[in-house]
Design a protein around this motif. Structure first.
Motif, PDB file in Angstrom:
ATOM      1  N   PHE A   1       0.732  -1.119  -0.018  1.00 32.22           N
ATOM      2  CA  PHE A   1       0.105   0.065  -0.090  1.00 32.22           C
ATOM      3  C   PHE A   1       0.961   1.258  -0.049  1.00 32.22           C
ATOM      4  N   ARG A   2       0.208   2.321  -0.562  1.00 31.74           N
ATOM      5  CA  ARG A   2       1.012   3.649  -0.700  1.00 31.74           C
ATOM      6  C   ARG A   2       0.048   4.479   0.312  1.00 31.74           C
ATOM      7  N   LEU A   3       0.906   5.462   1.279  1.00 34.34           N
ATOM      8  CA  LEU A   3       0.204   6.293   2.314  1.00 34.34           C
ATOM      9  C   LEU A   3       0.027   7.666   2.024  1.00 34.34           C
ATOM     10  N   GLU A   4      -1.316   8.143   2.035  1.00 33.15           N
ATOM     11  CA  GLU A   4      -1.554   9.489   1.962  1.00 33.15           C
ATOM     12  C   GLU A   4      -2.109  10.128   3.486  1.00 33.15           C
ATOM     13  N   ILE A   5      -1.777  11.086   3.806  1.00 32.39           N
ATOM     14  CA  ILE A   5      -2.427  11.654   5.073  1.00 32.39           C
ATOM     15  C   ILE A   5      -3.345  12.734   4.760  1.00 32.39           C
ATOM     16  N   LEU A   6      -4.385  12.487   4.896  1.00 32.30           N
ATOM     17  CA  LEU A   6      -5.873  13.469   4.666  1.00 32.30           C
ATOM     18  C   LEU A   6      -5.769  14.329   5.401  1.00 32.30           C
ATOM     19  N   ARG A   7      -5.651  14.214   6.594  1.00 35.20           N
ATOM     20  CA  ARG A   7      -6.025  15.018   7.679  1.00 35.20           C
ATOM     21  C   ARG A   7      -5.439  14.742   8.844  1.00 35.20           C
ATOM     22  N   ARG A   8      -4.790  15.729   9.726  1.00 32.41           N
ATOM     23  CA  ARG A   8      -4.345  15.576  10.942  1.00 32.41           C
ATOM     24  C   ARG A   8      -5.172  16.380  11.943  1.00 32.41           C
ATOM     25  N   LYS A   9      -5.555  15.842  13.097  1.00 35.05           N
ATOM     26  CA  LYS A   9      -6.507  16.638  14.133  1.00 35.05           C
ATOM     27  C   LYS A   9      -5.963  16.557  15.482  1.00 35.05           C
ATOM     28  N   THR A  10      -6.014  17.873  16.067  1.00 32.42           N
ATOM     29  CA  THR A  10      -5.680  17.719  17.521  1.00 32.42           C
ATOM     30  C   THR A  10      -6.971  18.068  18.148  1.00 32.42           C
ATOM     31  N   TRP A  11      -6.987  17.778  19.553  1.00 28.88           N
ATOM     32  CA  TRP A  11      -7.903  17.979  20.304  1.00 28.88           C
ATOM     33  C   TRP A  11      -7.604  19.073  21.608  1.00 28.88           C
ATOM     34  N   SER A  12      -8.649  19.356  22.325  1.00 32.12           N
ATOM     35  CA  SER A  12      -8.492  20.108  23.348  1.00 32.12           C
ATOM     36  C   SER A  12      -8.321  19.296  24.864  1.00 32.12           C
ATOM     37  N   ALA A  13      -7.604  19.768  25.745  1.00 28.50           N
ATOM     38  CA  ALA A  13      -7.427  19.162  27.126  1.00 28.50           C
ATOM     39  C   ALA A  13      -9.118  18.528  27.367  1.00 28.50           C
ATOM     40  N   PRO A  14      -8.670  17.278  28.065  1.00 29.91           N
ATOM     41  CA  PRO A  14      -7.551  16.499  28.406  1.00 29.91           C
ATOM     42  C   PRO A  14      -7.226  15.632  27.370  1.00 29.91           C
ATOM     43  N   TYR A  15      -7.642  15.693  26.221  1.00 30.91           N
ATOM     44  CA  TYR A  15      -7.211  14.846  24.993  1.00 30.91           C
ATOM     45  C   TYR A  15      -6.155  15.644  24.000  1.00 30.91           C
ATOM     46  N   ASP A  16      -5.472  16.460  24.576  1.00 31.16           N
ATOM     47  CA  ASP A  16      -4.438  17.411  23.747  1.00 31.16           C
ATOM     48  C   ASP A  16      -3.162  16.388  23.438  1.00 31.16           C
ATOM     49  N   ARG A  17      -2.960  15.267  24.224  1.00 32.80           N
ATOM     50  CA  ARG A  17      -1.939  14.658  23.744  1.00 32.80           C
ATOM     51  C   ARG A  17      -2.060  13.622  22.504  1.00 32.80           C
ATOM     52  N   ILE A  18      -3.393  13.397  22.177  1.00 35.64           N
ATOM     53  CA  ILE A  18      -3.996  12.769  21.001  1.00 35.64           C
ATOM     54  C   ILE A  18      -3.744  13.349  19.724  1.00 35.64           C
ATOM     55  N   LEU A  19      -3.068  12.826  18.623  1.00 35.53           N
ATOM     56  CA  LEU A  19      -2.819  13.037  17.565  1.00 35.53           C
ATOM     57  C   LEU A  19      -3.581  12.156  16.495  1.00 35.53           C
ATOM     58  N   THR A  20      -4.752  12.644  15.840  1.00 38.69           N
ATOM     59  CA  THR A  20      -5.589  11.726  15.337  1.00 38.69           C
ATOM     60  C   THR A  20      -5.249  11.997  13.431  1.00 38.69           C
ATOM     61  N   HIS A  21      -5.031  10.942  12.900  1.00 36.43           N
ATOM     62  CA  HIS A  21      -4.602  10.893  11.407  1.00 36.43           C
ATOM     63  C   HIS A  21      -5.547  10.317  10.506  1.00 36.43           C
ATOM     64  N   LEU A  22      -6.164  10.978   9.521  1.00 30.14           N
ATOM     65  CA  LEU A  22      -7.116  10.428   8.597  1.00 30.14           C
ATOM     66  C   LEU A  22      -6.206   9.928   7.390  1.00 30.14           C
ATOM     67  N   LEU A  23      -6.154   8.721   7.305  1.00 28.52           N
ATOM     68  CA  LEU A  23      -5.055   8.138   6.346  1.00 28.52           C
ATOM     69  C   LEU A  23      -5.946   7.477   5.019  1.00 28.52           C
ATOM     70  N   SER A  24      -5.252   7.552   3.945  1.00 30.83           N
ATOM     71  CA  SER A  24      -5.912   7.117   2.730  1.00 30.83           C
ATOM     72  C   SER A  24      -4.561   6.130   2.392  1.00 30.83           C
ATOM     73  N   PHE A  25      -5.044   4.884   1.941  1.00 31.14           N
ATOM     74  CA  PHE A  25      -4.091   3.755   1.487  1.00 31.14           C
ATOM     75  C   PHE A  25      -4.506   3.592   0.063  1.00 31.14           C
ATOM     76  N   THR A  26      -3.777   3.417  -1.007  1.00 32.95           N
ATOM     77  CA  THR A  26      -3.847   2.755  -2.364  1.00 32.95           C
ATOM     78  C   THR A  26      -2.727   1.786  -2.713  1.00 32.95           C
ATOM     79  N   LEU A  27      -3.105   1.169  -3.799  1.00 29.64           N
ATOM     80  CA  LEU A  27      -2.271  -0.014  -4.054  1.00 29.64           C
ATOM     81  C   LEU A  27      -1.868   0.420  -5.509  1.00 29.64           C
ATOM     82  N   ASP A  28      -0.513   0.310  -5.828  1.00 31.18           N
ATOM     83  CA  ASP A  28      -0.188   0.254  -7.094  1.00 31.18           C
ATOM     84  C   ASP A  28      -0.771  -0.787  -8.114  1.00 31.18           C
ATOM     85  N   GLU A  29      -1.260   0.052  -9.153  1.00 28.77           N
ATOM     86  CA  GLU A  29      -2.114  -0.916 -10.253  1.00 28.77           C
ATOM     87  C   GLU A  29      -0.758  -1.917 -10.976  1.00 28.77           C
TER      88      GLU A  29
END
Length: 265
Positions: A236-264
């Motif tokens: 698979f090949r990776l693309e990061i679509l979005r990175r999201k941060t949160w307010s306390a008490p979740y401010d240490r969480i770094l959430t990633h929306l990821l897209s994966f494709t396969l080479d044809e």
């Protein structure tokens, strides 16, 4: 170790070795290195205390969902995927869509409202599939059984052979902490193993149509780097679509929306 201390699965085996990392081409290596390391077990346990499987009402952008006991009530992480579907960042118009872990049913509703050609909504939990179907018909009208299939399935096991998807979405229960509660394990604490199987099955069964992609949401409260490393090993090949941060008490969480494709090939 005190029995009350959170226990984390062994995640070291999935990470890239220095040799694998050196052999990884750009820009995939840079993307991989931009991913944060996993939080401590104590931090992961603290931010997951709000996971809710007791049922209740849930609303998303004017859509109401009645969530029965045992089914995950969506939270902020789920909404990262919901927003991507709603806003068209993950386009489903005219697409064949697989929703893995359909739960309360928000993703199938959004996919149909955006014009998906075909939807397979799947979950290992029978009550979640029933809840998803009820929500789907409530918000989009009667389903077409030839195009809208709701299946009780351990990952892709119930999917007919030969089916291929343009989009596969999954908000996985990849929390690496062990739990003695089977409901919490199913919706939240299945660890990296669920994602290893997920990518293995997609690759081995050739479930992606040409140009198709897998969209998933992962944070540093899971073995983010290890899971991505396994996907890259499987081609698979990776693309990061979005990175999201949160307010306390979740401010240490770094959430990633990821897209994966396969080479044809």
């Amino acid at each position: 170790m005190d029995d009350r201390t959170p226990r984390i699965e062994d995640i070291d085996g999935l990470l890239f070795t220095p040799g694998e990392l050196a052999a990884l081409g750009e820009p995939q290596r840079a993307l991989y290195l931009s991913l944060p390391p996993t939080l401590s077990a104590e931090e992961i346990e603290r931010v997951n205390r709000g996971t809710k499987v007791a049922g209740g009402d849930y609303a998303y952008r004017g859509l109401d969902f009645a969530v029965p006991p045992g089914v995950l009530v969506p939270g902020g992480t789920s909404e990262v995927i919901f927003d991507a579907l709603h806003d068209g960042l993950v386009e489903t118009r005219g697409a064949s869509v697989i929703v893995m872990g359909c739960g309360a049913g928000v993703e199938p509703v959004l996919a149909r409202r955006r014009g998906a050609r075909e939807i397979h909504a799947m979950d290992i939990h029978e009550a979640s599939v029933a809840s998803s179907l009820a929500s789907f018909e409530r918000h989009t009208g009667p389903r077409d059984p030839d195009r809208h299939r709701f299946l009780v399935s351990d990952l892709f096991s119930a999917l007919p052979r030969g089916e291929r998807a343009d989009v596969i979405v999954f908000n996985p229960p990849a929390n690496p902490l062990r739990s003695d509660d089977p409901d919490l394990t199913r919706v939240n604490s299945s660890g990296s193993a669920i994602m290893v199987r997920f990518f293995d099955e997609i690759a081995s069964r050739e479930l992606l149509a040409p140009g198709g992609r897998v969209v998933t949401v992962l944070s540093n409260a899971s073995d983010l780097r290890g899971i991505v490393a396994h996907a890259l090993r499987r081609g698979f090949r990776l693309e990061i679509l979005r990175r999201k941060t949160w307010s306390a008490p979740y401010d240490r969480i770094l959430t990633h929306l990821l897209s994966f494709t396969l080479d044809e090939r």
